[in-house]
Scaffold this motif. Structure first.
Motif, PDB file in Angstrom:
ATOM      1  N   ALA A 195      17.640  34.125  42.554  1.00 23.11           N
ATOM      2  CA  ALA A 195      16.597  34.241  41.531  1.00 23.11           C
ATOM      3  C   ALA A 195      17.212  34.514  40.169  1.00 23.11           C
ATOM      4  N   GLU A 196      18.222  35.373  40.138  1.00 20.24           N
ATOM      5  CA  GLU A 196      18.858  35.706  38.868  1.00 20.24           C
ATOM      6  C   GLU A 196      19.513  34.489  38.227  1.00 20.24           C
ATOM      7  N   SER A 197      20.131  33.651  39.058  1.00 20.26           N
ATOM      8  CA  SER A 197      20.849  32.500  38.511  1.00 20.26           C
ATOM      9  C   SER A 197      19.928  31.319  38.214  1.00 20.26           C
ATOM     10  N   SER A 198      18.794  31.239  38.924  1.00 16.07           N
ATOM     11  CA  SER A 198      17.934  30.058  38.813  1.00 16.07           C
ATOM     12  C   SER A 198      16.805  30.207  37.803  1.00 16.07           C
ATOM     13  N   TYR A 199      16.345  31.439  37.568  1.00 18.25           N
ATOM     14  CA  TYR A 199      15.158  31.649  36.745  1.00 18.25           C
ATOM     15  C   TYR A 199      15.511  32.593  35.602  1.00 18.25           C
ATOM     16  N   ALA A 200      15.933  32.021  34.489  1.00 21.19           N
ATOM     17  CA  ALA A 200      16.464  32.830  33.386  1.00 21.19           C
ATOM     18  C   ALA A 200      15.742  32.595  32.064  1.00 21.19           C
ATOM     19  N   THR A 201      14.585  31.926  32.101  1.00 24.28           N
ATOM     20  CA  THR A 201      13.807  31.739  30.871  1.00 24.28           C
ATOM     21  C   THR A 201      13.471  33.099  30.264  1.00 24.28           C
ATOM     22  N   PRO A 202      13.840  33.377  29.018  1.00 29.19           N
ATOM     23  CA  PRO A 202      13.538  34.691  28.439  1.00 29.19           C
ATOM     24  C   PRO A 202      12.024  34.939  28.339  1.00 29.19           C
ATOM     25  N   LEU A 203      11.580  36.023  28.954  1.00 26.27           N
ATOM     26  CA  LEU A 203      10.157  36.374  28.900  1.00 26.27           C
ATOM     27  C   LEU A 203       9.915  37.723  28.218  1.00 26.27           C
ATOM     28  N   LYS A 204      10.980  38.464  27.952  1.00 25.59           N
ATOM     29  CA  LYS A 204      10.837  39.784  27.341  1.00 25.59           C
ATOM     30  C   LYS A 204      10.232  39.657  25.955  1.00 25.59           C
ATOM     31  N   GLY A 205       9.192  40.440  25.693  1.00 28.39           N
ATOM     32  CA  GLY A 205       8.508  40.379  24.419  1.00 28.39           C
ATOM     33  C   GLY A 205       7.492  39.263  24.306  1.00 28.39           C
ATOM     34  N   ILE A 206       7.457  38.394  25.319  1.00 20.80           N
ATOM     35  CA  ILE A 206       6.501  37.284  25.353  1.00 20.80           C
ATOM     36  C   ILE A 206       5.446  37.535  26.433  1.00 20.80           C
ATOM     37  N   CYS A 207       5.918  37.972  27.601  1.00 20.34           N
ATOM     38  CA  CYS A 207       5.031  38.350  28.717  1.00 20.34           C
ATOM     39  C   CYS A 207       4.945  39.872  28.800  1.00 20.34           C
ATOM     40  N   ASP A 226     -10.130  35.627  28.832  1.00 22.96           N
ATOM     41  CA  ASP A 226      -9.569  36.271  27.632  1.00 22.96           C
ATOM     42  C   ASP A 226      -8.046  36.233  27.648  1.00 22.96           C
ATOM     43  N   LYS A 227      -7.453  36.339  28.857  1.00 22.44           N
ATOM     44  CA  LYS A 227      -5.991  36.300  28.954  1.00 22.44           C
ATOM     45  C   LYS A 227      -5.454  34.888  28.750  1.00 22.44           C
ATOM     46  N   LEU A 228      -6.316  33.911  28.941  1.00 22.60           N
ATOM     47  CA  LEU A 228      -5.896  32.532  28.685  1.00 22.60           C
ATOM     48  C   LEU A 228      -5.473  32.369  27.232  1.00 22.60           C
ATOM     49  N   SER A 229      -6.123  33.118  26.352  1.00 21.99           N
ATOM     50  CA  SER A 229      -5.757  33.046  24.929  1.00 21.99           C
ATOM     51  C   SER A 229      -4.725  34.108  24.557  1.00 21.99           C
ATOM     52  N   THR A 230      -4.932  35.345  24.994  1.00 20.93           N
ATOM     53  CA  THR A 230      -4.009  36.417  24.580  1.00 20.93           C
ATOM     54  C   THR A 230      -2.629  36.262  25.204  1.00 20.93           C
ATOM     55  N   GLN A 231      -2.549  35.626  26.386  1.00 13.22           N
ATOM     56  CA  GLN A 231      -1.272  35.452  27.080  1.00 13.22           C
ATOM     57  C   GLN A 231      -0.812  33.994  27.082  1.00 13.22           C
ATOM     58  N   ARG A 232      -1.293  33.212  26.129  1.00 14.52           N
ATOM     59  CA  ARG A 232      -0.966  31.779  26.104  1.00 14.52           C
ATOM     60  C   ARG A 232       0.544  31.534  26.017  1.00 14.52           C
ATOM     61  N   ALA A 233       1.223  32.269  25.152  1.00 17.38           N
ATOM     62  CA  ALA A 233       2.673  32.083  24.997  1.00 17.38           C
ATOM     63  C   ALA A 233       3.412  32.450  26.282  1.00 17.38           C
ATOM     64  N   CYS A 234       2.942  33.501  26.940  1.00 14.63           N
ATOM     65  CA  CYS A 234       3.542  33.906  28.217  1.00 14.63           C
ATOM     66  C   CYS A 234       3.338  32.835  29.275  1.00 14.63           C
ATOM     67  N   LEU A 235       2.109  32.376  29.427  1.00 10.20           N
ATOM     68  CA  LEU A 235       1.790  31.393  30.460  1.00 10.20           C
ATOM     69  C   LEU A 235       2.572  30.097  30.254  1.00 10.20           C
ATOM     70  N   ALA A 236       2.809  29.741  28.995  1.00 10.42           N
ATOM     71  CA  ALA A 236       3.545  28.510  28.700  1.00 10.42           C
ATOM     72  C   ALA A 236       4.971  28.562  29.235  1.00 10.42           C
ATOM     73  N   LYS A 237       5.542  29.760  29.332  1.00 17.73           N
ATOM     74  CA  LYS A 237       6.903  29.904  29.858  1.00 17.73           C
ATOM     75  C   LYS A 237       6.927  30.311  31.330  1.00 17.73           C
ATOM     76  N   LEU A 238       5.891  31.042  31.767  1.00 15.86           N
ATOM     77  CA  LEU A 238       5.848  31.528  33.146  1.00 15.86           C
ATOM     78  C   LEU A 238       5.470  30.438  34.136  1.00 15.86           C
ATOM     79  N   VAL A 239       4.458  29.640  33.827  1.00 21.13           N
ATOM     80  CA  VAL A 239       3.966  28.649  34.795  1.00 21.13           C
ATOM     81  C   VAL A 239       5.049  27.645  35.196  1.00 21.13           C
ATOM     82  N   PRO A 240       5.869  27.143  34.279  1.00 23.78           N
ATOM     83  CA  PRO A 240       6.966  26.270  34.723  1.00 23.78           C
ATOM     84  C   PRO A 240       7.938  26.955  35.688  1.00 23.78           C
ATOM     85  N   LEU A 241       8.129  28.265  35.535  1.00 22.81           N
ATOM     86  CA  LEU A 241       8.962  29.007  36.496  1.00 22.81           C
ATOM     87  C   LEU A 241       8.312  29.011  37.874  1.00 22.81           C
ATOM     88  N   LEU A 242       6.995  29.154  37.913  1.00 17.85           N
ATOM     89  CA  LEU A 242       6.274  29.125  39.186  1.00 17.85           C
ATOM     90  C   LEU A 242       6.435  27.756  39.852  1.00 17.85           C
TER      91      LEU A 242
END
Length: 357
Positions: A10-22, A235-251
């Motif tokens: 997981a550490e080597s495969s999923y490294a998209t920076p999410l700190k401060g975004i999610c 409501d989270k669809l809008s407030t967490q839009r930047a997070c979801l844009a980076k998280l969903v591809p990881l999923l």
């Protein structure tokens, strides 16, 4: 391979920076004890996740993204509260498992919007043990007069089939609570709700009073609901839009990787379930291996109609809305007026380049 090896991957495969975004801890609410549907989330967990027995949670680093991932068990672990209710009550939950039917039912309030479809085809099935029966569709079950044993909550296919004439109301028994006792007592001469990835194996290998194969009818062709779709509050669809844009591809990538090599994550799932106090719910390596093989063989996890892993077919959702709205209206939980697919699903956050094929 050990659970810690899963974390290293997981550490080597999923490294998209999410700190401060999610959120610093991404919280996902499941709808049952940990098992096969959770594989892609456990794929993302870093080394040596914490198993919280008192709260039925598993938490660890989300790969090397800089944030943590917490997966919460549901169903019996939350007093059978619907995930839509838990999403509404608890602001710390980013997303939860919500099927199409539950989303339609909850749409009169704040309907959750699904952002990722772990299953392209539903594992929902009907099973039976009478060797004289060879059902190829639901109408043939109606014609046989066989009792259909289903759950009173969590799925709406019996109501839809009764309304549309595929089943008669008198043959549906909604007292099923997950135990195989009734199936065994009826000598398999009953049709029972099941997940094709679960109950057929359990009945053959783990229920000593039965101990033989069963037949099944997959309901995907006649009831193509999206099962355990990952959904967020509107409501989270809008407030967490930047997070979801980076998280969903990881999923998406985690699901693809789990399908390709499920063994390491399965070891972690076994460890988690054996540690939690699950009230008799168990997993086995045999069951997980059967589930992995079955969902691959039947194409349950597959690219969507647009060729993207995890996408929603809005025409399919629209047809389901048309079938489900009258059922819930008749039951008194009136869905949102003018409900459309975009109220319930979005493909906005998917990486269009991620596919199984």
């Amino acid at each position: 391979m050990s659970p810690s090896a899963t974390g290293s991957a997981a550490e080597s495969s999923y490294a998209t920076p999410l700190k401060g975004i999610c959120p610093s801890t991404v919280v996902i609410q499941a709808n049952w004890w940990p098992g096969l549907p959770d594989g892609y989330l456990y794929q993302l967990l870093g080394p040596n996740p914490t198993i919280d027995v008192s709260k039925n949670r598993v938490e660890g680093p989300l790969g090397a993204t800089g944030v943590r991932l917490q997966v919460r068990a549901g169903g019996p672990a939350t007093g059978f509260q619907p995930v839509t209710s838990l999403l509404a009550q608890d602001d710390s939950i980013l997303a939860g498992y919500v099927g199409t039917d539950e989303a339609v039912q909850a749409s009169g309030g704040r309907p959750p919007v699904a952002v990722f479809a772990p299953y392209e085809k539903s594992p929902l099935a009907l099973i039976w043990g009478n060797p004289a029966w060879n059902f190829t569709n639901v109408a043939e079950i109606r014609q046989s007069g066989a009792t259909v044993l289903a759950s009173a909550s969590g799925t709406s296919f019996p109501d839809v089939f009764v309304r549309e004439g595929s089943l008669t109301k008198s043959q549906v028994d909604t007292s099923y609570q997950g135990s195989p006792d009734r199936f065994v007592a009826a000598d398999g001469k009953i049709v029972q709700q099941a997940f094709v990835t679960n109950e057929p194996y359990l009945l053959q290998h783990d229920v000593k009073a039965w101990g033989k194969p069963v037949k099944h009818l997959l309901l995907q062709d006649e009831y193509p609901a999206y099962i355990s779709a990952l959904a967020v509050r509107p409501d989270k669809l809008s407030t967490q839009r930047a997070c979801l844009a980076k998280l969903v591809p990881l999923l998406q990538r985690a699901q693809r990787d789990y399908v390709a090599n499920p063994a390491p994550v399965n070891q972690l799932l076994l460890k988690v379930v054996s540690t939690l106090h699950t009230g008799g719910f168990t997993l086995s390596s045999g069951l997980l291996a059967y589930g992995n093989a079955t969902q691959k063989q039947l194409g349950l996890i597959a690219d969507g109609s647009d060729g993207v892993l995890g996408s929603f077919d809005t025409a399919r959702v629209g047809k389901l809305i048309g079938r489900l709205v009258p059922v819930f209206t008749a039951k008194g939980s009136t869905p949102k007026a003018g409900l459309v697919p975009s109220d319930l699903v979005t493909n906005e956050f998917l990486d269009k380049t991620v596919a199984l094929k």
